[in-house]
Scaffold this active site. Sequence first.
Site, PDB file in Angstrom:
ATOM      1  N   SER A  20      16.180   2.751  39.297  1.00  0.00           N
ATOM      2  CA  SER A  20      17.697   3.224  38.720  1.00  0.00           C
ATOM      3  C   SER A  20      17.025   3.692  37.731  1.00  0.00           C
ATOM      4  O   SER A  20      18.726   4.422  36.706  1.00  0.00           O
ATOM      5  CB  SER A  20      17.469   1.758  37.946  1.00  0.00           C
ATOM      6  OG  SER A  20      18.282   1.065  38.647  1.00  0.00           O
ATOM      7  N   THR A  65      16.574  -7.199  38.440  1.00  0.00           N
ATOM      8  CA  THR A  65      17.192  -7.653  40.352  1.00  0.00           C
ATOM      9  C   THR A  65      15.814  -8.332  40.855  1.00  0.00           C
ATOM     10  O   THR A  65      15.056  -9.355  40.144  1.00  0.00           O
ATOM     11  CB  THR A  65      16.726  -5.691  40.805  1.00  0.00           C
ATOM     12  OG1 THR A  65      16.596  -5.987  42.352  1.00  0.00           O
ATOM     13  CG2 THR A  65      15.309  -5.393  40.370  1.00  0.00           C
ATOM     14  N   LYS A  69      17.664 -12.418  39.141  1.00  0.00           N
ATOM     15  CA  LYS A  69      19.415 -12.212  38.771  1.00  0.00           C
ATOM     16  C   LYS A  69      19.620 -14.147  38.850  1.00  0.00           C
ATOM     17  O   LYS A  69      20.575 -14.596  37.576  1.00  0.00           O
ATOM     18  CB  LYS A  69      20.100 -12.194  40.163  1.00  0.00           C
ATOM     19  CG  LYS A  69      20.050 -10.619  40.491  1.00  0.00           C
ATOM     20  CD  LYS A  69      20.854  -9.832  41.930  1.00  0.00           C
ATOM     21  CE  LYS A  69      20.409  -8.626  42.383  1.00  0.00           C
ATOM     22  NZ  LYS A  69      21.075  -8.046  42.880  1.00  0.00           N
ATOM     23  N   ASP A 106      26.940  -5.982  41.891  1.00  0.00           N
ATOM     24  CA  ASP A 106      27.193  -5.915  42.800  1.00  0.00           C
ATOM     25  C   ASP A 106      28.455  -5.632  44.083  1.00  0.00           C
ATOM     26  O   ASP A 106      28.417  -4.858  44.731  1.00  0.00           O
ATOM     27  CB  ASP A 106      26.095  -6.688  43.326  1.00  0.00           C
ATOM     28  CG  ASP A 106      24.880  -6.722  43.180  1.00  0.00           C
ATOM     29  OD1 ASP A 106      23.974  -5.765  43.070  1.00  0.00           O
ATOM     30  OD2 ASP A 106      23.667  -7.271  43.052  1.00  0.00           O
ATOM     31  N   ALA A 132      23.196 -15.186  53.806  1.00  0.00           N
ATOM     32  CA  ALA A 132      23.403 -14.971  52.516  1.00  0.00           C
ATOM     33  C   ALA A 132      22.410 -16.259  51.377  1.00  0.00           C
ATOM     34  O   ALA A 132      22.265 -16.697  50.739  1.00  0.00           O
ATOM     35  CB  ALA A 132      23.798 -16.776  53.533  1.00  0.00           C
ATOM     36  N   ALA A 135      22.888 -11.291  47.210  1.00  0.00           N
ATOM     37  CA  ALA A 135      23.432  -9.794  46.435  1.00  0.00           C
ATOM     38  C   ALA A 135      24.382 -10.666  47.309  1.00  0.00           C
ATOM     39  O   ALA A 135      25.921 -10.046  47.403  1.00  0.00           O
ATOM     40  CB  ALA A 135      22.919  -8.997  47.588  1.00  0.00           C
TER      41      ALA A 135
HETATM   42  P1  NDP Z   1      17.581 -12.254  49.093  1.00  0.00           P
HETATM   43  O1  NDP Z   1      16.791 -12.952  48.938  1.00  0.00           O
HETATM   44  O2  NDP Z   1      18.801 -13.839  47.573  1.00  0.00           O
HETATM   45  O3  NDP Z   1      18.340 -13.151  50.626  1.00  0.00           O
HETATM   46  C1  NDP Z   1      18.213 -13.118  52.405  1.00  0.00           C
HETATM   47  C2  NDP Z   1      19.045 -13.005  53.123  1.00  0.00           C
HETATM   48  O4  NDP Z   1      18.213 -12.334  54.310  1.00  0.00           O
HETATM   49  C3  NDP Z   1      19.055 -14.294  53.122  1.00  0.00           C
HETATM   50  O5  NDP Z   1      20.412 -14.435  54.181  1.00  0.00           O
HETATM   51  C4  NDP Z   1      17.543 -14.524  54.533  1.00  0.00           C
HETATM   52  O6  NDP Z   1      18.173 -15.625  55.400  1.00  0.00           O
HETATM   53  C5  NDP Z   1      18.401 -13.262  54.864  1.00  0.00           C
HETATM   54  N1  NDP Z   1      16.559 -12.662  55.782  1.00  0.00           N
HETATM   55  C6  NDP Z   1      15.661 -12.408  55.755  1.00  0.00           C
HETATM   56  N2  NDP Z   1      15.088 -11.882  56.425  1.00  0.00           N
HETATM   57  C7  NDP Z   1      15.461 -12.140  57.509  1.00  0.00           C
HETATM   58  C8  NDP Z   1      15.181 -11.760  58.564  1.00  0.00           C
HETATM   59  N3  NDP Z   1      14.182 -11.200  59.696  1.00  0.00           N
HETATM   60  N4  NDP Z   1      16.195 -12.139  59.643  1.00  0.00           N
HETATM   61  C9  NDP Z   1      17.423 -13.090  59.684  1.00  0.00           C
HETATM   62  N5  NDP Z   1      17.949 -12.859  58.459  1.00  0.00           N
HETATM   63  C10 NDP Z   1      16.765 -12.969  57.159  1.00  0.00           C
HETATM   64  O7  NDP Z   1      18.176 -10.483  49.202  1.00  0.00           O
HETATM   65  P2  NDP Z   1      19.359 -10.981  48.308  1.00  0.00           P
HETATM   66  O8  NDP Z   1      20.529 -10.949  49.080  1.00  0.00           O
HETATM   67  O9  NDP Z   1      18.965 -10.356  47.113  1.00  0.00           O
HETATM   68  O10 NDP Z   1      19.080  -9.001  49.401  1.00  0.00           O
HETATM   69  C11 NDP Z   1      19.450  -8.591  50.016  1.00  0.00           C
HETATM   70  C12 NDP Z   1      19.556  -7.267  50.974  1.00  0.00           C
HETATM   71  O11 NDP Z   1      20.339  -6.805  49.828  1.00  0.00           O
HETATM   72  C13 NDP Z   1      18.498  -6.737  50.344  1.00  0.00           C
HETATM   73  O12 NDP Z   1      17.696  -5.676  50.895  1.00  0.00           O
HETATM   74  C14 NDP Z   1      18.462  -5.488  49.138  1.00  0.00           C
HETATM   75  O13 NDP Z   1      17.577  -5.147  48.808  1.00  0.00           O
HETATM   76  C15 NDP Z   1      20.146  -5.346  49.145  1.00  0.00           C
HETATM   77  N6  NDP Z   1      20.890  -4.648  47.709  1.00  0.00           N
HETATM   78  C16 NDP Z   1      20.985  -3.918  47.705  1.00  0.00           C
HETATM   79  C17 NDP Z   1      21.805  -3.165  46.786  1.00  0.00           C
HETATM   80  C18 NDP Z   1      22.447  -1.966  46.670  1.00  0.00           C
HETATM   81  O14 NDP Z   1      23.173  -2.065  45.800  1.00  0.00           O
HETATM   82  N7  NDP Z   1      22.615  -1.351  47.380  1.00  0.00           N
HETATM   83  C19 NDP Z   1      22.077  -4.541  45.757  1.00  0.00           C
HETATM   84  C20 NDP Z   1      21.187  -5.988  46.157  1.00  0.00           C
HETATM   85  C21 NDP Z   1      21.012  -6.454  47.359  1.00  0.00           C
HETATM   86  P3  NDP Z   1      17.698 -16.945  54.763  1.00  0.00           P
HETATM   87  O15 NDP Z   1      18.784 -18.101  54.497  1.00  0.00           O
HETATM   88  O16 NDP Z   1      17.975 -17.790  56.375  1.00  0.00           O
HETATM   89  O17 NDP Z   1      16.378 -17.313  54.500  1.00  0.00           O
END
Ligand code: NDP
Length: 280
Positions: A20, A65, A69, A106, A132, A135
């Site tokens: 950023s 981030t 959030k 986002d 879910a 993001a």
């Molecule tokens: P969260 O921690 O809020 O959510 C993580 C999600 O990933 C949950 O649904 C979780 O499932 C799932 N998960 C984690 N590990 C696994 C696995 N091994 N197998 C299957 N499901 C898995 O993260 P965010 O939503 O904040 O971020 C998600 C991604 O998006 C990140 O990689 C982040 O870097 C990226 N991102 C990118 C942005 C960009 O500008 N390019 C902006 C925002 C985010 P469960 O509910 O079962 O635990």
Amino acid sequence: MSAQPDQYGVVGHPVAHSWSPFIHGMFARQTGEQVVYRLHDVLPENFRGFVLDFFSRGGRGLNVTVPHKVAAFEIANELTPRAERAGAVNTLAIQRDNRLLGDNTDGAGLVHDLRDNLSVNLAGRRVLIVGAGGATRGVVAPLLVLRPAELVIANRTADRAQAFAADFQDLGTIHGCGFDELTDVSFDVVINATSASLAGEVPAIPPTVIRSDSLCYDMAYSKGDTPFLKWAKENGCTRAVQGWGMLVEQAAESFQLWRGVRPQTRPVLDALRERAITSS
Ligand code: NDP
């Protein structure tokens, strides 16, 4: 003497890897805005105190981030409709009356990348979001505005996806499920919104969800292909993209909220491509 530049930054934990400052530095030079933008690594227990102190010292805006959030959503005095709908804030801005505005850029970032950079039209298409978390919460409403034929949210923990679908039911055709329901079905667009790539993993979805002409989009980004991109290509996908464009576009939305001008994103993406994406 010229006035001091306005103070901005990104707060997260960890945050050292963040691009950023580079992105906002380019935006500032491009638009001639006098701003400085710094990294702030802050533990969850110190988040509230840090934010109040930052703004009481004259700071103008913060990107927020992981993992802050939802805390940022709670600290904001006012929310934009899209932040309210998302239940999460990734941008804080101080207003003239000293009230803190919380926004979530986002979803707009993803939509700009899909529509403007990748020329993807989601109207009438079948879209799968895997994951879910925070993001996904930010992107569901802006994606439904584009009128896909159906938006399916699949999550490792199925009830989280089902709860999501219930929350956004009023905006379009949306269905939440676990990975085991993804049999005998393929999608035009498959978006990986899990954090699995960060751990070098791929969510356990069946490869039959993609076809050779599907767009596979990983919100995560890295130097070289993410594990999800490798998986998509190994399973025949010819169009697999990672989330650098979303990163730059959501930053541009934040910059616009703060400074009233939307910077051009293409030169920044090109510079990132040179420095971060292809350099070794
Ligand atoms: P969260 O921690 O809020 O959510 C993580 C999600 O990933 C949950 O649904 C979780 O499932 C799932 N998960 C984690 N590990 C696994 C696995 N091994 N197998 C299957 N499901 C898995 O993260 P965010 O939503 O904040 O971020 C998600 C991604 O998006 C990140 O990689 C982040 O870097 C990226 N991102 C990118 C942005 C960009 O500008 N390019 C902006 C925002 C985010 P469960 O509910 O079962 O635990």
